[in-house]
Design an enzyme around this catalytic site. Sequence first.
Site, short mmCIF file in Angstrom:
data_model
loop_
_atom_site.label_atom_id
_atom_site.label_comp_id
_atom_site.label_asym_id
_atom_site.label_seq_id
_atom_site.Cartn_x
_atom_site.Cartn_y
_atom_site.Cartn_z
N TYR A 186 48.54 14.68 87.91
CA TYR A 186 48.42 14.43 89.35
C TYR A 186 49.68 14.89 90.08
O TYR A 186 49.60 15.59 91.10
CB TYR A 186 48.18 12.94 89.59
CG TYR A 186 48.11 12.58 91.06
CD1 TYR A 186 46.95 12.83 91.79
CD2 TYR A 186 49.21 12.02 91.71
CE1 TYR A 186 46.89 12.50 93.15
CE2 TYR A 186 49.15 11.71 93.05
CZ TYR A 186 47.99 11.94 93.76
OH TYR A 186 47.93 11.64 95.10
N LYS A 236 50.09 17.89 93.01
CA LYS A 236 50.65 17.69 94.34
C LYS A 236 51.82 18.62 94.61
O LYS A 236 52.04 19.06 95.75
CB LYS A 236 51.06 16.23 94.51
CG LYS A 236 49.89 15.25 94.43
CD LYS A 236 48.98 15.35 95.65
CE LYS A 236 47.68 16.07 95.45
NZ LYS A 236 46.83 16.08 96.66
#
Length: 258
Positions: free
Chosen positions: A153, A157
Amino acid sequence: MATILITGSSDGIGRHTALTLAEQGHRVVLHARNERRAEEAAKEVPAAAAVVVGELASLAQTRELARQAIEAGPYDVVIHNAGVGGGQSAPVITEDGLERIFQVNTLAPYLLTALLPAPARLVYLTSGLEAGGRARLDDLQWRSRPWNGMQAYSDSKLYDLMLAFAVARHWPGTLSNAVDPGWIRTRMGGPGATDDLPQGSDTPVWLATSEDPEATVTSHYFKERRALRANPQAYDEALQDELLRRCAELTGTELTPR
């Protein structure tokens, strides 16, 4: 009045952003991943001009979403809000054979950016966890290292920042920026999050519509309307262009300079 497309706007930050912009009188096009959620979104944001449908974990559906979006446009602003979290104990592989977090959070906004006509403004939602991201462009699918969902994750990002900054370089006519909305109480953020929906949507709305000098900039990373310094890897132009190249290989679609 601006025409604004917001991905992932059937709930959470995206829906609140859509509601706010619609209340301000803008023409808002929503996005949902399936027909059921599209119906829910239309009920929750009744002033929306249209709802486009497509699962971002599918390249075919993302292309169909782009087709629908083009029909509902053109756009002054596109807000790439959709995303998935990193709590999985093992990688989820999509119908395209790709790791789902990377495909939804990074590859889908890349493909939509490449397929849609360039708007005046682009806003990519990232996360403060980008600070711990590592640009492992040689292993975007997590095939040569042990799986770590939260690292995947964080990496995605970071890649969103790299994408926003790369687009800013290659499309000088578009203001392209990234936003950390904060830790917001949503289905993804969870009940323990520290901030409410209005805080999460405020900066995306501001970047989409404001004529303030602080908002009419490009290649910036914002939180609470303040410019921040991002992970140093995000500013590496060679890494940015390598990410674009690998996304082009995976999608078969190049993001061309404009």
